[in-house]
Every structure is written in C-alpha cells, then in structure tokens.
Design an enzyme around this catalytic site. Structure first.
Site, PDB file in Angstrom:
ATOM      1  CB  CYS A 296      19.302  57.450   4.176  1.00 43.09           C
ATOM      2  SG  CYS A 296      19.509  58.865   5.280  1.00 43.09           S
ATOM      3  CD  GLU A 298      17.125  54.232   5.064  1.00 39.24           C
ATOM      4  OE1 GLU A 298      16.581  54.676   6.094  1.00 39.24           O
ATOM      5  OE2 GLU A 298      17.746  54.971   4.263  1.00 39.24           O
TER       6      GLU A 298
END
Length: 442
Positions: A296, A298
C-alpha cells in the site's frame, strides 16, 4: 522483555500496570494492533513456534543482488506471504543472471514435500535453484500434504491440499523454460512473484498482497498489465499492484497513458521516500538505504526489512491529551514487536538497526467533519513530536536504537471497521454499505 534475563532491571509490577493500561485502550478501541497482531500476538504461533515475523504487516525485498542467491527473493516473498505479510519487490535484478534450465543428462531428483509452510517454501527454492543453475530435473512427491479441507491446528482454517502447490511448480517450470539460455527478464521476475502470490491465496484463510516496482522508461514493465499485449498474464497479473520509481521532473506522458487505460502503474518517488519522513519537515537523509515499500506504500523499507503498523483512532478521544496517552501505548506495542527476531537472518540484520514502525491514524475524515482540518493538523503535529520523545525514552530504556521512521497513514481495512472508523485518510463514498463477512466453520 525479560528484564532479569537481559540485565535491564525491569520493574515487573510497573510493566504489569502498563500492560493492563494497554489492554484497556485496546479493549475500548482507542488504538488497535494490526489484524495479524490481534490474531497472532501471544498465540502458540509466536509463543511456542517463535514465528514473530507474523506480527508484522509488511515487507520488501529487492532482486538487485539476485546473482548472490537467485532463489532468495522469491522464497522470502513466499514465506512472508504465507504468514499474511504484504510484500513489495523490484525488478532491479533483471539481466543479472542467465537461466540455465534443467540438466537433463542426469537422473531426476525426487523431493518429498513436507506438510508445512517451510516445506512448501523449500520446494520452491529447490525448483528455482535447479532451473536457474542447471540442476537435475525434480520430481515432487506430494503424498505428505494433507488433503483439501483438513483443519489446520496452528495457523487456523483448513488445508488447501497439494493442488495449489503442484500448479505453482508446473507454472514455474513452464515459464522458465521459455527463457532458458537467456538473461532473466523483468517479465519473468514479476511472473514468478505473481505465480507465488496466486498460490498463497488459492486456499485456506491466508490473505496477502504484493507490489512490484520497476523502471518508468521500460515499455516491457509498464505494459505488464496491458492484457492485449500480454493476454497470458490476465490469469495472474492481478496478484500485484505495479508501480514505477519516478524521477522528479520526468516526463509522465507514457505513464499517464497507462494509468488512463487501467489505473496502473502507480508512481513512487524514491528520492522523496529517502529524504523525508514528513514532507513539512526539512529535507535530509532520514532513510538513505530505503529501496522500496510495502504493497500500500505507506511505509518505506530496505531490502528484506519488515515493519509493524499500529492504528490509533483520534475520534475516540475527547481531547489531545487523551490522544497523546494513547499514542504512547500504541508506540510501545509497535516498538515491542521490533524486539522479537524473525526467522530470516537478513531481515534481522536490517530490523535490529532500523527498528522501523508505523504509528497510524484512522477515522480522519470523521475527525475533520467533526472538529475541522486545523484541529487535525494540531493533533498530528503534537502527536508526531510526542512519539519522537516517546521513542527516545523507550529506546534508551530497552537499550536499542531509535526508530528510523515512526509514523504512517495506512489505508486500513478491517481494523478501522472494528472501531467504527473510516479507514485511514479515506473519505466515505456512500452513507450506507452492505458489508458481507465470511466466517470459517473452523
């Protein structure tokens, strides 16, 4: 941490009080460990088997040193994925080794695949080593693998049977045969990783994710999900998000055309990832060895590094002081996870030095709606400074390095829903949803 064993003079009564305070905060969902922490922390998987890698959300592995051990990046991804860890990988190793194929002048080697995660991973390593290095053909015996539907005592769920692994072996053999005698290609690296991902999620309760990183100037790479050009990849190309390492100021026309077509590739700016923790802070070499990130994206990561992400919910707090107390507990949970070694030496070597964690926030759209973006900025800034201070204190107490990075905003999923919060920074697209939940009979 066993204070007596490590000669740290730990106050066990104080730690028990702290543990009860943490339990209360988790029980009332002011913060929550990652889903894998709720599942594995304190379970036989960690306490008896010592598989502490399962407490981490994400990992990354580079193929840059493929010549050193051609099978290792692929088996690392498989092993971590089978523990539910999302794994990123790159294509830097393309062209670094030549594919020898089987040496068919010698008798086949028979390998009995043991009925375990380790056995499945070992079988893939043996196969790749033979195909890459000119070893004898391999015949696998799957008789020890329990039949599909058999309950799994340790991991939970039911067995998928040998079918998924057998198909993986066949796909690897068929695909590598097409590149025999050639340098390993970008496409082959991604295909092998995707085959593994498909095998991992084919049965049982395992869920994982992959992200591939490649060169934005490589037409071969950025067209991997163009299934008109690569129709054979439609069967497995979905197993990874595909992104490129963009250069600041580059021409994005070719990338944009692909994004318009199917939403990919994504864009990652590795220079920014290495030079910033928060973009509001001064530029510096805060993460100079970062090579990629998790699926993802992040969290930035070095090769073979893992990271634990823990989630806080500002909307479940009445004031910023209350929130800062929760941040201390969330940070302590994640920092404690870094004390537990994985079963990979290369991962331990990176993680012992970096102690990377990600204290995250969810329900931000709800917070802004209720209290405004200015108040959110104030809480974020105060929270970041507080976590930095907490990390200095706790690192000194544990006699370990300060964490190279401490925060992130994970997109979240089930964990934020447990707390009744919107995931991460996402804004809800609808006022009502139909949500179906699948529960295992076992």
């Amino acid at each position: 941490v066993d204070g007596a064993q490590n000669s740290l003079g730990t106050d066990c009564d104080a730690m028990q009080d702290r543990a009860q305070e943490m339990f209360d905060s988790i029980f009332h969902m002011r913060f929550l460990p990652p889903g894998r922490g709720l599942w594995a922390m304190g379970s036989p998987l960690t306490e008896q088997k010592g598989v502490y890698a399962a407490l981490n959300n994400c990992a990354f592995v580079s193929t840059q040193d493929l010549a050193r051990d051609p099978a290792e990046p692929f088996t690392f991804l498989m092993d971590a994925s089978m523990l539910g860890v999302g794994v990123g990988f790159d294509t830097r190793g393309a062209g670094s080794i030549s594919i020898s194929g089987y040496d068919r002048s010698v008798a086949p080697r028979e390998i009995v695949v043991s009925d375990s995660r380790e056995g499945w991973v070992a079988s893939v390593r043996a196969l790749l080593e033979a195909l890459f290095g000119g070893g004898p053909p391999i015949h696998f015996d799957y008789s020890q693998i329990r039949p599909a539907g058999t309950p799994i005592a340790g991991f939970g769920g039911v067995a998928s049977g040998p079918g998924a692994l057998q198909r993986l072996h066949e796909q690897i053999e068929e695909r590598v045969a097409h590149e025999e005698g050639k340098p390993i290609s970008i496409t082959l690296i991604v295909d092998l990783m995707n085959f593994i991902g498909k095998c991992v999620v084919a049965g049982n309760v395992r869920q994982t994710a992959e992200i591939a990183f490649g060169d934005p100037t490589s037409t071969e790479y950025i067209d991997l999900k163009n299934y008109d050009k690569n129709p054979h990849r439609a069967d497995y190309g979905w197993t990874s998000n595909n992104s490129v390492f963009a250069e600041l100021g580059m021409n994005y026309s070719d990338i944009a055309a692909r994004i318009v077509r199917n939403g990919e590739p994504g864009i990652a700016w590795l220079e920014n990832m290495r030079q910033y923790g928060r973009m509001i802070d001064p530029k510096g070499d805060c993460d100079p060895r970062a090579m990629g990130g998790n699926p993802c994206l992040e969290q930035t990561l070095e090769s073979f590094e893992m990271c634990c992400l823990v989630e806080t919910f500002p909307t479940r707090h009445t004031n910023v002081s209350d929130f800062l107390d929760t941040l201390s507990l969330a940070h302590e949970y994640a920092k404690t996870v870094t004390l537990a070694h994985t079963h990979w030496n290369r991962s331990n070597a990176v993680m012992l030095q970096n102690r990377r964690i990600g204290c995250s926030m969810s329900g931000l759209a709800q917070f802004v709606e209720d209290r405004g973006v200015g108040e959110l900025q104030r809480w974020c800034d105060m929270g970041y400074r507080h976590i930095r201070e907490q990390d200095r204190f706790l690192s000194s107490k544990f006699c370990i390095p300060e964490s190279i990075k401490l925060t992130s905003i994970k997109p979240s999923g089930t964990v934020s829903l447990l707390a009744g919060c919107t995931p991460g920074v996402h804004y809800p697209e609808s006022s009502h949803y139909i949500r179906r939940v699948r529960l295992s009979q076992h």
